[in-house]
Design a protein around this motif. Sequence first.
Motif, PDB file in Angstrom:
ATOM      1  N   GLU A  84      48.062  39.679  51.405  1.00 32.20           N
ATOM      2  CA  GLU A  84      46.831  39.061  50.926  1.00 32.20           C
ATOM      3  C   GLU A  84      46.189  40.036  49.934  1.00 32.20           C
ATOM      4  N   GLY A  85      45.916  39.572  48.738  1.00 31.70           N
ATOM      5  CA  GLY A  85      45.244  40.432  47.769  1.00 31.70           C
ATOM      6  C   GLY A  85      46.079  40.651  46.532  1.00 31.70           C
ATOM      7  N   LEU A  86      46.336  41.922  46.236  1.00 29.84           N
ATOM      8  CA  LEU A  86      47.029  42.275  44.997  1.00 29.84           C
ATOM      9  C   LEU A  86      48.484  42.634  45.303  1.00 29.84           C
ATOM     10  N   THR A  87      49.412  41.851  44.762  1.00 28.88           N
ATOM     11  CA  THR A  87      50.833  42.159  44.910  1.00 28.88           C
ATOM     12  C   THR A  87      51.355  42.724  43.606  1.00 28.88           C
ATOM     13  N   GLU A  88      52.338  43.648  43.703  1.00 26.44           N
ATOM     14  CA  GLU A  88      52.793  44.329  42.490  1.00 26.44           C
ATOM     15  C   GLU A  88      54.276  44.080  42.239  1.00 26.44           C
ATOM     16  N   LEU A  89      54.674  44.269  41.001  1.00 24.59           N
ATOM     17  CA  LEU A  89      56.079  44.217  40.593  1.00 24.59           C
ATOM     18  C   LEU A  89      56.330  45.395  39.663  1.00 24.59           C
ATOM     19  N   ASN A  90      57.285  46.248  40.044  1.00 26.89           N
ATOM     20  CA  ASN A  90      57.625  47.424  39.246  1.00 26.89           C
ATOM     21  C   ASN A  90      58.934  47.183  38.508  1.00 26.89           C
ATOM     22  N   VAL A  91      58.974  47.565  37.249  1.00 28.66           N
ATOM     23  CA  VAL A  91      60.182  47.406  36.438  1.00 28.66           C
ATOM     24  C   VAL A  91      60.509  48.748  35.793  1.00 28.66           C
ATOM     25  N   LYS A 525      44.858  25.828  38.173  1.00 30.27           N
ATOM     26  CA  LYS A 525      45.166  27.083  37.479  1.00 30.27           C
ATOM     27  C   LYS A 525      44.020  28.077  37.637  1.00 30.27           C
ATOM     28  N   GLY A 526      43.352  28.015  38.786  1.00 30.20           N
ATOM     29  CA  GLY A 526      42.254  28.925  39.062  1.00 30.20           C
ATOM     30  C   GLY A 526      42.735  30.188  39.747  1.00 30.20           C
ATOM     31  N   ASN A 527      41.758  31.112  39.988  1.00 31.27           N
ATOM     32  CA  ASN A 527      42.151  32.390  40.567  1.00 31.27           C
ATOM     33  C   ASN A 527      40.962  33.046  41.258  1.00 31.27           C
ATOM     34  N   ILE A 528      41.302  34.050  42.090  1.00 34.25           N
ATOM     35  CA  ILE A 528      40.296  34.818  42.820  1.00 34.25           C
ATOM     36  C   ILE A 528      40.669  36.285  42.697  1.00 34.25           C
ATOM     37  N   SER A 529      39.692  37.144  42.502  1.00 37.71           N
ATOM     38  CA  SER A 529      39.986  38.577  42.415  1.00 37.71           C
ATOM     39  C   SER A 529      40.470  39.090  43.768  1.00 37.71           C
ATOM     40  N   SER A 530      41.311  40.107  43.728  1.00 39.07           N
ATOM     41  CA  SER A 530      41.944  40.606  44.950  1.00 39.07           C
ATOM     42  C   SER A 530      40.938  41.212  45.921  1.00 39.07           C
ATOM     43  N   ASN A 531      39.815  41.799  45.403  1.00 40.04           N
ATOM     44  CA  ASN A 531      38.853  42.399  46.333  1.00 40.04           C
ATOM     45  C   ASN A 531      38.120  41.341  47.153  1.00 40.04           C
ATOM     46  N   LEU A 532      37.933  40.135  46.584  1.00 38.72           N
ATOM     47  CA  LEU A 532      37.336  39.049  47.364  1.00 38.72           C
ATOM     48  C   LEU A 532      38.323  38.545  48.420  1.00 38.72           C
ATOM     49  N   ILE A 533      39.615  38.510  48.062  1.00 40.52           N
ATOM     50  CA  ILE A 533      40.641  38.064  49.021  1.00 40.52           C
ATOM     51  C   ILE A 533      40.756  39.059  50.169  1.00 40.52           C
ATOM     52  N   GLU A 534      40.745  40.348  49.837  1.00 43.25           N
ATOM     53  CA  GLU A 534      40.921  41.391  50.849  1.00 43.25           C
ATOM     54  C   GLU A 534      39.638  41.669  51.627  1.00 43.25           C
ATOM     55  N   GLY A 573      33.747  41.404  41.546  1.00 42.91           N
ATOM     56  CA  GLY A 573      34.595  40.341  42.064  1.00 42.91           C
ATOM     57  C   GLY A 573      34.446  39.117  41.190  1.00 42.91           C
ATOM     58  N   PHE A 574      35.484  38.254  41.168  1.00 42.06           N
ATOM     59  CA  PHE A 574      35.349  37.053  40.345  1.00 42.06           C
ATOM     60  C   PHE A 574      36.111  35.884  40.955  1.00 42.06           C
ATOM     61  N   LEU A 575      35.590  34.686  40.642  1.00 41.35           N
ATOM     62  CA  LEU A 575      36.214  33.425  41.041  1.00 41.35           C
ATOM     63  C   LEU A 575      36.265  32.530  39.820  1.00 41.35           C
ATOM     64  N   LEU A 576      37.482  32.063  39.476  1.00 38.45           N
ATOM     65  CA  LEU A 576      37.665  31.126  38.364  1.00 38.45           C
ATOM     66  C   LEU A 576      38.032  29.778  38.959  1.00 38.45           C
ATOM     67  N   PHE A 577      37.140  28.802  38.816  1.00 44.41           N
ATOM     68  CA  PHE A 577      37.362  27.466  39.374  1.00 44.41           C
ATOM     69  C   PHE A 577      37.193  26.454  38.240  1.00 44.41           C
ATOM     70  N   PRO A 578      38.260  26.236  37.436  1.00 46.49           N
ATOM     71  CA  PRO A 578      38.148  25.352  36.261  1.00 46.49           C
ATOM     72  C   PRO A 578      38.133  23.876  36.658  1.00 46.49           C
ATOM     73  N   LYS A 600      30.646  33.863  50.604  1.00 44.36           N
ATOM     74  CA  LYS A 600      29.551  33.841  51.582  1.00 44.36           C
ATOM     75  C   LYS A 600      29.890  34.676  52.811  1.00 44.36           C
ATOM     76  N   ASN A 601      31.149  34.646  53.234  1.00 47.79           N
ATOM     77  CA  ASN A 601      31.546  35.335  54.465  1.00 47.79           C
ATOM     78  C   ASN A 601      32.178  36.697  54.204  1.00 47.79           C
ATOM     79  N   GLN A 602      31.802  37.343  53.120  1.00 51.89           N
ATOM     80  CA  GLN A 602      32.314  38.685  52.850  1.00 51.89           C
ATOM     81  C   GLN A 602      31.912  39.635  53.977  1.00 51.89           C
ATOM     82  N   THR A 603      32.910  40.314  54.553  1.00 42.73           N
ATOM     83  CA  THR A 603      32.636  41.215  55.684  1.00 42.73           C
ATOM     84  C   THR A 603      32.047  42.539  55.224  1.00 42.73           C
TER      85      THR A 603
END
Length: 705
Positions: A84-91, A525-534, A573-578, A600-603
């Motif tokens: 949950e949050g930020l996943t990475e890919l290394n090349v 095609k919306g998104n949520i910042s990883s700090n809000l997810i985590e 933090g950001f939320l994109l809800f197009p 709203k429920n940020q711990t």
Amino acid sequence: MAKKSPSDSISIELLNYPQSLLLGNQDYELSFSVKNNSESIESYAFNFTSTTSDISVDKSYIKGVSFNSGESKIVPVKIRPKIEGLTELNVIIYYQKKIEFKSMDWKIKKNVEKSIVSKIIGKTQVNFDDLKGYKKKLPKSISLGDIPSLSKSKAKKELDKIKSVPSIKVHTREIERKIITQVPKTITKQVPEKIIKKIPRVIEEIIPQEPLVNAINGKKFERPPLKTTKTVYESIEETVMKTVTETVYEEKIETKIDIVEDTTLPSKKGEITLKQKDETLSRIAKGVFNQDPQYAFAIVKMISDPNKRYANISQFVPPGIRLDSKTTIEAVMGLDLGPQKEALIEIIANSLAAEKPDEAAMIALNIDNIAKRDEIITNIIFTAAYLKPQIASNLIYQLSKKELQHQILFELVKGWAHKDKKRAIESLKSLISNILSESNIELIKTCMIFLAYLTDPQSVYDLIDGFRSKDDKSLLVEQLQEYLKVKVQTKKIKLESQELSKLYFTFTAISKKITPALNYLVELKGNISSNLIEGNISSNIIVICPFKFNFPIFMNFQSCYVELLQETQKTFGFLLFPSKENYSEEELKHFHNILNNFIKNQTNQHPSPFVIINLDLIPYFSKPTIFLGDNGDPLIKDIHSKLKGNFTNEINLMINNSFFSQGKSFIELQNILKEPNFRICNIILTYNFLNDIGLLKTFFKAILS
């Protein structure tokens, strides 16, 4: 023109960076465009890794791929997040430098040397006798000497003379033997109900006996009558009587007479002995044999002396095979001749080997001596090898020892090599597969070399590659090396990997708690910042953009988000809800769900309220412009002051207390994110900020200060 350095020779670009949130219930295919900028053919390898996602990529790109000059390739990489949050890919990109060198290597020969093959063919694994001419060497008749030749009719007359002789010298002695037995007998009698008186009485009986008959001449011998006694009981009736049955036992005495030949008595006129009879039968059988073998064998069966009977049979069998093989076989197999019978069976089996090898082998199986039986069957197999090869192959498995079976099959293969090459190859492959599990390495090696001769050495190594056991493979390769390979000097090119560059990609993801609202967000095609997810936001600034645009904006927000976090250890933090339905009832339900779960429920609560920036974007102005909606909250003036302190004259900063201060999205946010924990303000940026990432970053940095 100077050649480009390896680091400049390749360029890589992610063509379809995900603009939306990645969910853990599906795979996402990323497309990397890779181009060789060098003027020559080059080889590159790629190492894709991730500790937070499952990835899969074509192994050829990991090992290394050749690129022509100026050539571009698309490298597909599948990714599925598992956190949950930020996943990475290394090349990591490697340049594979070509280095030429010389090496002495074992090379597979095109064919096997003739001297090796000649040695194999010349060495016989098994000794055998060819039986093709065996039957022709047998006599067609027996030698009669002074015995006259007889037709069947004359032989019958001679036989009748023996049967019509008045008496035969067979005298009898009567030997009496008394036998006493208890014979049960059931009687019926009257028995009183209360008192019974039994009176015994002995009765003597004389039973006449039938005379004995001599089986040879029919003479009768009278026997004395048999005397017996029995006891019966009489009952005296004194009261009421009833009828009952009872079993009684009587002693029965009889005399048995044995008849035996008495050769001590003098002969009478016209009598002959059994020996004389056997000699006469033998002469008749020999006299008629050449004319009628079947009748001769029938007469031999009448001979009482087993030795004389065998002498005749053994004389009749060799010519009998040629005159009447069926009768001869039946005669031998039907008589009890003891251990001497096996010699006759061998003659029969050998004589049938060429014409009927399968029948010959079945007859040979009646020999109890295993070594002798295997020897005969071996001769039959080699005799039939070319005449009836399929039968010969099948008969191998009638042999008692596996090692002998394998040796004989290999000898057959050597023989078939020139006349039936296909059969030889198939049989040899079958033999190899059967003996792999055994310890006869020398035979396996010899078979492999001969197979290479029949086909080619490469096919042998292909066969070895198909074996399951690694130990078998390595041992065979080692054993065959000096026969099927040759050491040659070859020019080789090896690739030496040099690391060119490292790339690092991050994507926001949710792998487990996937709700309908999140599925809808991905569809938009919306998104949520990883700090809000985590749930670990490092500031009290949350930017919500609830509007749809004809172009993606996630990468602009994500770049500022990551850079500020790296530089200041603090970010927004950001939320994109197009929205695509202008917040219909169903869409509004999903929007509220996401606001509740991720904002709203940020711990990780802050001492000061969360500042919610309701952000919108409008088309370009001649100068980048920021509009602040003044809703009367002192927060607006505080933000205005921060923006003014971070920007100089490169932007226009405006406050509006009417047109930009409220709106539908503002009201919906107020309904969910209520004071005192949340304070909301409207901010509008012109598109100029999207084209200048520096300006956008300064904007976010200002409101974070």
